[in-house]
Design a protein around this motif. Structure first.
Motif, short mmCIF file in Angstrom:
data_model
loop_
_atom_site.label_atom_id
_atom_site.label_comp_id
_atom_site.label_asym_id
_atom_site.label_seq_id
_atom_site.Cartn_x
_atom_site.Cartn_y
_atom_site.Cartn_z
N ASN A 293 0.66 -9.87 -34.52
CA ASN A 293 -0.06 -9.47 -33.29
C ASN A 293 -1.46 -10.07 -33.17
O ASN A 293 -2.45 -9.35 -33.01
CB ASN A 293 -0.13 -7.95 -33.20
N LEU A 294 -1.52 -11.39 -33.19
CA LEU A 294 -2.79 -12.08 -32.97
C LEU A 294 -2.90 -12.41 -31.49
O LEU A 294 -2.10 -13.18 -30.95
CB LEU A 294 -2.84 -13.35 -33.82
N ASN A 295 -3.89 -11.81 -30.82
CA ASN A 295 -3.96 -11.93 -29.36
C ASN A 295 -5.16 -12.74 -28.88
O ASN A 295 -5.64 -12.56 -27.77
CB ASN A 295 -3.96 -10.55 -28.71
N LEU B 45 -6.38 -16.17 -34.30
CA LEU B 45 -5.27 -16.90 -34.92
C LEU B 45 -5.81 -17.86 -35.97
O LEU B 45 -5.32 -17.91 -37.11
CB LEU B 45 -4.48 -17.65 -33.86
N GLN B 46 -6.85 -18.62 -35.61
CA GLN B 46 -7.42 -19.58 -36.56
C GLN B 46 -8.09 -18.87 -37.73
O GLN B 46 -7.88 -19.25 -38.89
CB GLN B 46 -8.42 -20.49 -35.85
N GLN B 47 -8.87 -17.84 -37.44
CA GLN B 47 -9.57 -17.13 -38.52
C GLN B 47 -8.57 -16.49 -39.48
O GLN B 47 -8.76 -16.54 -40.70
CB GLN B 47 -10.49 -16.06 -37.92
N ALA B 48 -7.52 -15.88 -38.94
CA ALA B 48 -6.54 -15.18 -39.77
C ALA B 48 -5.81 -16.15 -40.70
O ALA B 48 -5.62 -15.88 -41.89
CB ALA B 48 -5.54 -14.44 -38.89
N ILE B 49 -5.41 -17.30 -40.14
CA ILE B 49 -4.69 -18.28 -40.96
C ILE B 49 -5.61 -18.84 -42.04
O ILE B 49 -5.21 -18.98 -43.21
CB ILE B 49 -4.12 -19.40 -40.07
N ASP B 50 -6.85 -19.17 -41.67
CA ASP B 50 -7.79 -19.72 -42.66
C ASP B 50 -8.00 -18.75 -43.82
O ASP B 50 -7.99 -19.15 -45.00
CB ASP B 50 -9.13 -20.04 -42.00
#
Length: 484
Positions: free
Chosen positions: A221-223, A228-233
């Motif tokens: 649930n990345l909105n 999205l970028q911060q979470a993946i990094d």
């Protein structure tokens, strides 16, 4: 990050389809209603009710399949995905599993200067769950949790990519490209704040050169593209750190906390067998024939890649300009309507104004192009007056301001009312320049001594004396002629 690791990312995207009713009931999908006012007997799973498939949702899936070059199934099946969650009234979600409506397809992304093709695994129709509300001020359940079933049954198209992405930047480029496409073809409004477009990122790492995939963790649930970028990094760094410290990665579902910038485990990750999928006995197989596909294809707009090529071929634009102007269907249509009014010779000037002055004003006021108070015909008319030298660029900005604030209906109206017509007549300009040279002997001497800046200063004086209405190019030409 160590160079010894390779990042592997796949994205699952939930796209809320732009239908007025839910996928299996007649309830409204309008956002923002008071909790539970848009949930009927089907949505809350009262005994004896039966779902009825929304044809509009199926057409959205067909449009998407056509747009990405996927295979649209002649026969697909709805299944029950069984799991317990408080906002899932039936105890299962109606989705598709073994036979999705769309299989395969591809999406080309632009990441920096590089293009990359991302394969799509599938796109399937399903219903959304409700929403759990915690500690909601203004409601009667302060200090407790409540369930809002307005969203239950909202039609979704879940789009699953292959694990072809290898960085957070590529993941964001993919999400942006997909977001632009679903808006372009009219199947989703793309409003991420309202949950219309949400991404789950499956992230794993593996030693460089290894072919076997590492254990993945799914960030739910990345909105926003930034999250999205911060979470993946963060997740990549965490997985690499864990492995380099001798630990092991357990498959799990995690959430991203924007406040801390960290992911945290939510539950162990389920596999397909945990959901006990089986065909929904209340729904017949979905049959889509070639005639229906042809009818939907006939209504599909020219796709973004083809529109970019058209802008380059028809208007002589650069690849960069064409990409910017085809960021959305509304923007591309706006630009072409402006050129139709301004004339083809002014196509590049139109592009500059749409990407520059217009985009800056829209960003400043936080508006979409569809909310622009300036009609494309009005902008085109303004640019036509620049093209025929009725207006200088600086004065044109004054006219732009007047049109934006709706003080007039056309550039010509503003020009006549405010007396803004540019002075290009040689006779009038020569008289102005003669007076200017007589009043500024020092600048004349400096220019004749080889100081080019003196000429620019004289042009500035001429523009000031004419209140910005003198044609600056003609002024410069006449000054050079008179000064020798």
């Amino acid at each position: 990050m160590s160079k010894a690791w390779e990042i592997v990312i796949g994205i699952e995207t939930h796209v809320q389809l732009s239908t007025q009713a839910k996928i299996f009931s007649g309830s409204s999908t309008t956002f923002g209603a008071e909790p539970n006012l848009q949930a009927d007997a089907v949505d809350i799973a009262l005994p004896g009710v039966l779902p009825v498939l929304n044809k509009g949702a199926v057409e959205c899936a067909i449009r998407f399949g056509l747009a990405v070059g996927g295979e649209i199934a002649a026969r697909s099946v709805f299944a029950r995905k069984n799991y317990f969650y408080p906002d899932l009234p039936k105890g299962y979600q109606i989705s598709q599993y073994e036979l999705p409506v769309v299989s395969g397809g591809r999406l080309v992304i632009q990441c920096g200067d590089q293009e990359k093709e991302i394969r799509l695994t599938r796109a399937h129709l399903e219903e959304d769950a409700g929403k759990s509300l915690h500690e909601q001020s203004g409601h009667s359940f302060v200090g407790r949790s409540g369930i809002d079933l307005n969203r239950a049954g909202t039609p979704l198209l879940e789009i699953v990519s292959e694990p072809d992405l290898s960085s957070s930047a590529e993941a964001v480029a993919y999400a942006r490209a997909l977001h632009a496409l679903v808006r372009w073809i009219g199947i989703c409004d793309g409003n991420m704040q309202e949950g219309s477009f949400r991404c789950d990122a499956n992230v794993s790492v593996r030693p460089l050169g290894q072919t076997q995939l590492g254990t993945r963790r799914e960030i739910k649930n990345l909105n926003s593209f930034r999250f999205l970028q911060q979470a993946i990094d963060y997740e990549v760094q965490w997985q690499i750190g864990t492995l380099e410290d001798g630990g092991r990665i357990e498959q799990a579902t995690v959430l991203f906390d924007p406040a801390s910038g960290e992911t945290r485990s939510m539950r162990s990750k389920e596999d397909a067998h945990d959901y006990r999928y089986f065909p929904d006995p209340d729904l017949l197989p979905l049959v889509i024939d070639a005639t229906w596909i042809g009818e939907v294809a006939a209504r599909l707009p020219m796709l973004p890649a083809a529109r970019r090529e058209s802008l380059i071929a028809d208007y002589g634009l650069s690849s960069y300009d064409a990409r910017v102007l085809s960021a959305s269907l509304d923007l591309a249509n706006y630009y072409e309507a402006a050129v139709a009014e301004a004339g083809r010779p002014n196509a590049k000037t139109c592009a500059n104004w749409v990407m520059g002055e217009l985009a800056a004003r829209l960003n400043k006021e936080d508006r979409e192009i569809g909310e622009c108070p300036l009609l494309p015909e009005q902008l085109g008319g303004l640019i036509a007056r620049i093209g025929d030298e009725t207006l200088s660029t600086n004065i044109a900005r004054q006219v732009f301001d007047a049109l934006w604030s709706e003080e007039a209906n056309s550039a010509d109206e503003v020009i006549e009312r405010q007396g803004l017509r540019q002075i290009s007549d040689s006779g009038a300009l020569e008289q102005l320049i003669d007076e200017l040279l007589a009043a500024n002997p020092t600048m004349v001497a400096e220019f004749r001594a080889g100081k080019e800046k003196a000429l620019h200063a004289l042009v500035g004086q001429a523009m000031k004396a004419s209140r910005g209405k003198a044609n600056p190019q003609r002024v410069k030409e006449l000054l050079r002629a008179k000064l020798g």
